[in-house]
Design an enzyme around this catalytic site. Structure first.
Site, mmCIF file in Angstrom:
data_model
loop_
_atom_site.group_PDB
_atom_site.id
_atom_site.type_symbol
_atom_site.label_atom_id
_atom_site.label_comp_id
_atom_site.label_asym_id
_atom_site.label_seq_id
_atom_site.Cartn_x
_atom_site.Cartn_y
_atom_site.Cartn_z
ATOM 1 N N ARG A 178 0.801 -1.287 -0.059
ATOM 2 C CA ARG A 178 -0.131 0.262 -0.002
ATOM 3 C C ARG A 178 0.937 1.338 0.012
ATOM 4 O O ARG A 178 0.554 2.358 0.521
ATOM 5 C CB ARG A 178 -1.153 0.007 1.228
ATOM 6 N N SER A 227 -10.596 -0.352 3.928
ATOM 7 C CA SER A 227 -9.667 -0.412 4.944
ATOM 8 C C SER A 227 -9.164 0.508 5.525
ATOM 9 O O SER A 227 -8.230 1.422 4.745
ATOM 10 C CB SER A 227 -8.672 -1.572 4.489
ATOM 11 N N GLU A 297 -4.189 3.676 6.531
ATOM 12 C CA GLU A 297 -4.028 3.179 5.382
ATOM 13 C C GLU A 297 -4.658 4.196 4.389
ATOM 14 O O GLU A 297 -4.431 4.833 3.357
ATOM 15 C CB GLU A 297 -4.536 1.973 4.812
HETATM 16 C C1 LIG Z 1 -15.400 -0.340 -0.270
HETATM 17 C C2 LIG Z 1 -14.338 -0.430 -0.450
HETATM 18 C C3 LIG Z 1 -13.366 -1.419 -0.814
HETATM 19 C C4 LIG Z 1 -11.891 -1.360 -1.013
HETATM 20 N N1 LIG Z 1 -11.311 -2.250 -1.327
HETATM 21 C C5 LIG Z 1 -9.771 -2.226 -1.519
HETATM 22 C C6 LIG Z 1 -9.181 -3.280 -1.811
HETATM 23 O O1 LIG Z 1 -9.684 -4.425 -1.966
HETATM 24 N N2 LIG Z 1 -7.712 -3.087 -1.994
HETATM 25 C C7 LIG Z 1 -7.206 -1.669 -2.061
HETATM 26 O O2 LIG Z 1 -6.120 -1.653 -2.417
HETATM 27 N N3 LIG Z 1 -7.965 -0.859 -1.514
HETATM 28 C C8 LIG Z 1 -9.350 -1.202 -1.437
HETATM 29 N N4 LIG Z 1 -9.858 0.169 -0.981
HETATM 30 C C9 LIG Z 1 -9.219 1.700 -1.088
HETATM 31 C C10 LIG Z 1 -9.278 2.470 -2.282
HETATM 32 O O3 LIG Z 1 -10.234 2.119 -3.313
HETATM 33 C C11 LIG Z 1 -8.171 1.895 -3.086
HETATM 34 O O4 LIG Z 1 -6.787 2.556 -2.314
HETATM 35 C C12 LIG Z 1 -7.869 2.884 -4.599
HETATM 36 O O5 LIG Z 1 -6.697 2.561 -5.049
HETATM 37 C C13 LIG Z 1 -7.996 4.485 -4.191
HETATM 38 O O6 LIG Z 1 -8.162 4.866 -5.651
HETATM 39 P P1 LIG Z 1 -9.029 6.201 -5.826
HETATM 40 O O7 LIG Z 1 -8.953 6.416 -7.142
HETATM 41 O O8 LIG Z 1 -10.245 6.409 -4.995
HETATM 42 O O9 LIG Z 1 -8.081 7.273 -5.076
HETATM 43 P P2 LIG Z 1 -8.262 8.469 -3.837
HETATM 44 O O10 LIG Z 1 -8.821 7.810 -2.741
HETATM 45 O O11 LIG Z 1 -8.970 9.634 -4.404
HETATM 46 O O12 LIG Z 1 -6.871 8.667 -3.442
HETATM 47 C C14 LIG Z 1 -6.078 7.731 -2.828
HETATM 48 C C15 LIG Z 1 -4.526 8.387 -2.977
HETATM 49 O O13 LIG Z 1 -4.112 8.336 -4.227
HETATM 50 C C16 LIG Z 1 -3.745 9.555 -4.670
HETATM 51 N N5 LIG Z 1 -3.849 9.840 -6.112
HETATM 52 C C17 LIG Z 1 -5.134 9.626 -6.643
HETATM 53 N N6 LIG Z 1 -5.130 9.854 -8.143
HETATM 54 C C18 LIG Z 1 -3.715 10.001 -8.245
HETATM 55 C C19 LIG Z 1 -3.051 10.411 -9.536
HETATM 56 N N7 LIG Z 1 -3.550 10.450 -10.653
HETATM 57 N N8 LIG Z 1 -1.624 10.737 -9.141
HETATM 58 C C20 LIG Z 1 -1.102 10.488 -8.136
HETATM 59 N N9 LIG Z 1 -1.680 10.293 -7.039
HETATM 60 C C21 LIG Z 1 -3.022 10.065 -6.952
HETATM 61 C C22 LIG Z 1 -4.303 10.697 -3.831
HETATM 62 O O14 LIG Z 1 -3.378 11.890 -3.597
HETATM 63 C C23 LIG Z 1 -4.542 9.740 -2.474
HETATM 64 O O15 LIG Z 1 -3.105 10.088 -1.864
HETATM 65 C C24 LIG Z 1 -11.353 0.299 -0.848
HETATM 66 C C25 LIG Z 1 -12.205 1.085 -0.541
HETATM 67 C C26 LIG Z 1 -13.690 0.899 -0.537
HETATM 68 C C27 LIG Z 1 -14.314 2.127 -0.276
#
Ligand SMILES: Cc1cc2nc3c(=O)[nH]c(=O)nc-3n(C[C@H](O)[C@H](O)[C@H](O)COP(=O)(O)OP(=O)(O)OC[C@H]3O[C@@H](n4cnc5c(N)ncnc54)[C@H](O)[C@@H]3O)c2cc1C
Length: 309
Positions: A178, A227, A297
């Site tokens: 992560r 998480s 996380e």
């Molecule tokens: C119901 C649920 C289930 C989930 N299950 C999982 C799972 O199984 N595994 C897992 O790993 N995660 C899981 N997550 C967490 C989340 O979905 C992941 O971390 C996902 O990769 C975040 O992507 P996002 O586009 O929503 O990023 P955001 O939440 O918007 O941002 C997360 C981070 O990424 C950075 N970021 C976003 N876009 C960019 C970009 N273009 N360039 C640089 N940095 C960027 C942001 O600055 C921030 O630091 C879950 C979340 C939920 C709500």
């Protein structure tokens, strides 16, 4: 936030092609449905527009990039400076020779999984269950069902705060659980994924299994950030939280999920402060009962609400 940053930016950016908006509520853009305003929300037209903006605006202005907000806890006072959210200009997805798939950073992970299945590319079905987009997966090393982004991505494009464009191989991103070791200011714009040959029906069945598991084991229809804490080495965060007696524990309108106690839930009207306090209380109780320091996380961004607002 007394300065008029919108006027300042419009004057400084005569060649702007993307959109700037003042005061957009970030609660509308996060899964938790909390978070105050972005001083400026910027939607770049494409990578060149993004590079132009970050290079041209004063280097003193803070820049924050968000994806689909599924891993974010944005504080109630919002985020100062420019918040960047990639949209349509970063939404292309293309299949390339040799079981490769190239996707813009705004493409939702589920679309990556689907496009791979349609093209008979196996190895990407775990993305079916991660509700973020490619940019978030690259930054978080998103993973599930025994696979992580670092195992399937081979090359990325990114723009730094000075507007330079970088093409990086996966080894240069220094991934761990992560965590991505690329410089904090890098904004990912595109990724190239490598899969293996597979049969579409088999891959689609795998994706159905991923979806069914999610429905049964996680509160995926709730306002949550997924998480909350990383699993400490050799341990499961949810077990430590459960052992600390925190399952179902509540502060205001926020509570620890009964279904999966590493998930925090906003019932309806929780504030960012309540969710953060809930998380910190859970951390303190786990520390007391097991001696383990849980690490967030979820990314916490922004500033608390002002005392009188
Ligand atoms: C119901 C649920 C289930 C989930 N299950 C999982 C799972 O199984 N595994 C897992 O790993 N995660 C899981 N997550 C967490 C989340 O979905 C992941 O971390 C996902 O990769 C975040 O992507 P996002 O586009 O929503 O990023 P955001 O939440 O918007 O941002 C997360 C981070 O990424 C950075 N970021 C976003 N876009 C960019 C970009 N273009 N360039 C640089 N940095 C960027 C942001 O600055 C921030 O630091 C879950 C979340 C939920 C709500």
């Amino acid at each position: 936030m007394a300065r008029d940053l919108l006027t300042e930016l419009n004057a400084a950016l005569p060649e702007l092609r993307g959109k700037l908006k003042s005061g957009a509520m970030l609660a509308d853009l996060t899964w938790f449905r909390v978070g105050g305003p972005a001083e400026i929300l910027y939607s770049p037209a494409d990578e060149a527009d993004l590079a132009y903006v970050v290079k041209t605006i004063s280097q003193d202005i803070p820049v924050t990039v968000i994806g689909l907000g599924s891993n974010l806890l944005v504080r109630d006072g919002g985020i100062e400076g420019v918040v960047i959210r990639l949209g349509k200009g970063f939404g292309d997805i293309e299949v390339e020779d040799g079981q490769r798939l190239r996707a813009g950073a705004a493409v939702p992970d589920v679309k990556v999984a689907r496009a791979a299945a349609d093209a008979g590319i196996s190895g990407l079905s775990f993305y079916r269950g991660i509700p973020g987009c490619v940019g978030g997966a690259l930054r978080m090393n998103g993973g599930a069902h025994g696979k992580e982004t670092k195992e399937v991505v081979i090359e990325v494009r990114a723009v730094d705060r000075q507007g330079n464009i970088h093409v990086l191989l996966v080894d240069e991103l220094h991934y761990s659980y992560r965590h991505c070791g690329a410089p904090e200011d890098f904004i990912f714009t595109e990724a190239l994924f490598q899969g293996e040959p597979g049969e579409p029906e088999k891959i689609l069945a795998e994706m159905d299994d991923v979806a069914a598991y999610r429905e049964s084991a996680q509160p995926i229809k709730s306002r949550t950030g997924g998480s909350t804490f990383k699993n400490p080495p050799g341990k499961k965060a949810w077990q430590l939280i459960d052992a600390a007696g925190c399952r179902g524990f509540r502060i205001g309108d926020a509570h620890v999920s009964e279904m999966h106690c590493n998930f925090l839930i906003n019932d309806a009207n929780a504030t960012g402060a309540e969710i953060e306090e809930l998380g910190e209380t859970v951390r303190a109780r786990v520390k007391e009962t097991s001696g383990v320091d849980l690490e967030w996380e979820i990314k916490r961004l922004g500033v608390p609400a002002k005392a009188n607002s």
